[in-house]
Design an enzyme around this catalytic site. Structure first.
Site, PDB file in Angstrom:
ATOM      1  N   TYR A 141       1.983  -0.457  -5.061  1.00 53.33           N
ATOM      2  CA  TYR A 141       2.258   1.155  -4.810  1.00 53.33           C
ATOM      3  C   TYR A 141       3.116   1.258  -3.251  1.00 53.33           C
ATOM      4  O   TYR A 141       1.486   1.086  -2.637  1.00 53.33           O
ATOM      5  CB  TYR A 141       1.745   1.293  -5.717  1.00 53.33           C
ATOM      6  CG  TYR A 141       1.644   3.309  -5.340  1.00 53.33           C
ATOM      7  CD1 TYR A 141       3.044   3.874  -6.447  1.00 53.33           C
ATOM      8  CD2 TYR A 141       0.627   4.162  -4.986  1.00 53.33           C
ATOM      9  CE1 TYR A 141       3.073   5.031  -5.652  1.00 53.33           C
ATOM     10  CE2 TYR A 141       0.379   5.280  -4.728  1.00 53.33           C
ATOM     11  CZ  TYR A 141       2.262   5.712  -5.722  1.00 53.33           C
ATOM     12  OH  TYR A 141       1.628   7.212  -5.192  1.00 53.33           O
ATOM     13  N   ASP A 236      -0.071  -2.632   3.842  1.00 57.76           N
ATOM     14  CA  ASP A 236      -0.631  -2.112   3.308  1.00 57.76           C
ATOM     15  C   ASP A 236      -2.732  -2.125   2.476  1.00 57.76           C
ATOM     16  O   ASP A 236      -2.644  -1.990   1.514  1.00 57.76           O
ATOM     17  CB  ASP A 236       0.333  -0.963   2.289  1.00 57.76           C
ATOM     18  CG  ASP A 236      -0.104   0.049   2.008  1.00 57.76           C
ATOM     19  OD1 ASP A 236      -1.564   0.551   1.766  1.00 57.76           O
ATOM     20  OD2 ASP A 236       0.136   0.507   0.485  1.00 57.76           O
ATOM     21  N   LYS A 264      -8.190   6.157   1.792  1.00 59.31           N
ATOM     22  CA  LYS A 264      -9.115   6.273   0.450  1.00 59.31           C
ATOM     23  C   LYS A 264     -10.279   6.286   1.118  1.00 59.31           C
ATOM     24  O   LYS A 264     -10.677   6.911   2.000  1.00 59.31           O
ATOM     25  CB  LYS A 264      -9.136   4.664  -0.117  1.00 59.31           C
ATOM     26  CG  LYS A 264      -7.587   5.700  -0.769  1.00 59.31           C
ATOM     27  CD  LYS A 264      -7.069   4.406  -2.337  1.00 59.31           C
ATOM     28  CE  LYS A 264      -5.542   5.226  -2.862  1.00 59.31           C
ATOM     29  NZ  LYS A 264      -4.560   4.762  -3.031  1.00 59.31           N
TER      30      LYS A 264
HETATM   31  C1  LIG Z   1      -3.633   5.002  -2.642  1.00 62.21           C
HETATM   32  C2  LIG Z   1      -2.490   3.964  -2.801  1.00 62.21           C
HETATM   33  C3  LIG Z   1      -1.381   4.557  -0.930  1.00 62.21           C
HETATM   34  C4  LIG Z   1      -0.923   6.440  -1.415  1.00 62.21           C
HETATM   35  O1  LIG Z   1      -2.014   6.966  -0.535  1.00 62.21           O
HETATM   36  P1  LIG Z   1      -2.501   8.336  -0.935  1.00 62.21           P
HETATM   37  O2  LIG Z   1      -3.432   8.970  -0.723  1.00 62.21           O
HETATM   38  O3  LIG Z   1      -2.556   8.465  -3.067  1.00 62.21           O
HETATM   39  O4  LIG Z   1      -0.586   9.244  -1.018  1.00 62.21           O
HETATM   40  C5  LIG Z   1      -0.898   3.610  -0.621  1.00 62.21           C
HETATM   41  N1  LIG Z   1      -1.140   2.628  -1.010  1.00 62.21           N
HETATM   42  C6  LIG Z   1      -2.241   1.673  -1.672  1.00 62.21           C
HETATM   43  C7  LIG Z   1      -1.519   0.230  -1.469  1.00 62.21           C
HETATM   44  C8  LIG Z   1      -2.524   3.016  -2.384  1.00 62.21           C
HETATM   45  O5  LIG Z   1      -3.437   2.508  -3.353  1.00 62.21           O
END
Ligand SMILES: *Cc1c(COP(=O)(O)O)cnc(C)c1O
Length: 429
Positions: A141, A236, A264
């Protein structure tokens, strides 16, 4: 007000009663709890009931809810200005702190979410390479922008299909989706379309289908293929970044991606994201280059202060060791409890994030995650909630341990888990 009333009232004005779909508990059924407070390892719902929280706001709260040092940093900052919309030394300081841990992020741009970070990284990759195709992996994701809301077509070489209404076919076709950990599929794709590929984006440990580790050689292969074909490699690390003492999977593995996305943890619970990487690539961004990106609240002082305070706590003597020790204790305890009940449970772990799979082996990709006994998860979830322990309301999400989850808290959860596992084992027969 009880939880049912709170949610009904929410649902009459907020779409589905939530601001992000997974919060609606569709993955486990039932009415979501509504919360009014968080402290340390605990959340408090509208009825005044406490829960040990293993969601941790989906990852940012690695030092626990309302850690005193983080709260102090936010309050002190707020008293001296909440937003400037102009350069501030706080942004520089957080960027320097990040770069010390992530040397591959030579230049950094702060944004306000992980979604924006990956969106910017992909635009940058296309702008810098002049190519259109992006490769992602099924089950990873990267936020909710159009190009990433794409699922795989029928064969591993077919281009993506829209995974949401409103995403155009034309856009989905610019993303190729391959199975996670499938080196051969990526190689075949590069052989066929290497000239068109702008970037490969990957969660170096996949944290959005439980927690699936990369197989040995997988990430190395991605590095070699992208470098060999003039494409960029994007890690990511929105979940994995600062999750372990190494800082990111790239340090742990000794792989240098071209671009890295963070979010995060680096905002300590306030909205934040960051993209960074090779200076020569990053300098394609406006105002230096032709790739446009902007944000009214980007680099917001409160978010920068909360992020800095969180990273400071993590860097304090003994903290990493404590977090590692607690997380290992919990992961081993869960696996042991399940074993003692003859319940197949595989537990994966990267620092303080865990994946729980009702399966006797660790899945390697989305298809294998789907083949686990995911139907047990809603039963596990509700039985744990009744006992005051909150796990993610979906079998596809990870489990987060924080610094505030000390031995006694974890032991209470393990005690509850043992009861629940033995119930589940009976039902399975
Ligand atoms: C949570 C997440 C995102 C998106 O971050 P948001 O702040 O919710 O837009 C992107 N990549 C990964 C791996 C994530 O876990």
């Amino acid at each position: 007000m009880n939880n049912i009333e709170a949610f009904e009232r929410a649902a009459s004005v907020l779409v589905g009663g939530v601001d992000s779909p997974v919060r609606a508990w569709k993955g486990v059924g039932g009415t979501p709890l509504s919360f009014v407070g968080g402290r340390g390892a605990y959340l408090e719902d509208v009825e005044g009931k406490g829960y040990v929280d293993y969601v941790g706001s989906w990852g940012p709260l690695i030092v626990g809810h309302s850690h005193p040092q983080v709260v102090r940093a936010i309050c002190e900052r707020a008293q001296r200005g909440i937003s400037f919309g102009a350069p501030s030394p706080l942004e520089t300081k957080l960027a320097e702190t990040i770069r010390r841990t992530f040397p591959s992020m030579e230049k950094i741009r702060f944004v306000t979410s992980g979604t924006e970070a990956t969106m910017t990284a992909l635009r940058l990759a296309r702008g810098a390479t002049g190519r259109s195709l992006v490769v992602k992996f099924a089950g990873c994701y990267h936020g909710h922008h159009d190009g990433m809301l794409v699922s795989s077509g029928s064969g591993s070489l077919t281009l993506g299909q829209p995974d949401s209404a409103g995403v155009l076919q034309e856009v989905a076709r610019c993303t190729a989706v391959v199975p996670y950990n499938d080196r051969e599929a990526v190689k075949a794709l590069f052989n066929a379309r290497g000239q068109d590929i702008a970037a490969v984006i990957v969660e170096p440990w996949a944290g959005n289908m439980g927690l699936v580790p990369p197989l040995p050689g997988f990430l190395e292969e991605l590095r070699n293929l992208t470098a060999g074909h003039g494409a960029l490699l994007i890690f990511d690390e929105v979940i994995t970044g600062f999750r372990t003492s190494e800082g990111g999977v790239q340090q742990k593995k000794g792989i240098r991606p071209d671009l890295t996305c963070l979010g995060k943890i680096i905002g300590g619970g306030l909205p934040v994201g960051a993209v960074g990487g090779r200076a020569e690539v990053m300098d394609h961004l406006a105002p230096l280059g032709p790739v446009y990106q902007a944000g009214t609240l980007a680099g917001n002082p409160l978010a920068m202060a909360a992020g800095l305070a969180t990273l400071e706590v993590l860097a304090s003597p003994g903290v990493r060791e404590k977090l590692e020790d607690q997380s290992a204790f919990f992961a081993e305890g869960l696996a042991e409890a399940a074993r003692s009940c003859n319940l197949p449970l595989s537990v994966t772990r990267l620092g303080s994030v865990l994946g729980l799979f009702f399966s006797s082996s660790v899945p390697r990709n989305l298809d294998e995650v789907r083949a686990t006994e995911g139907n047990l998860y809603p039963l596990f979830f509700h039985a744990m909630v009744r006992r005051g322990h909150l796990f993610a309301p979906s079998p596809f999400e990870a489990t987060f341990v924080s610094l505030a989850h000390d031995r006694s808290v974890l032991e209470s959860t393990l005690g509850a888990a043992l009861e629940v596992f033995s119930e589940l084992a009976e039902r399975r027969q």
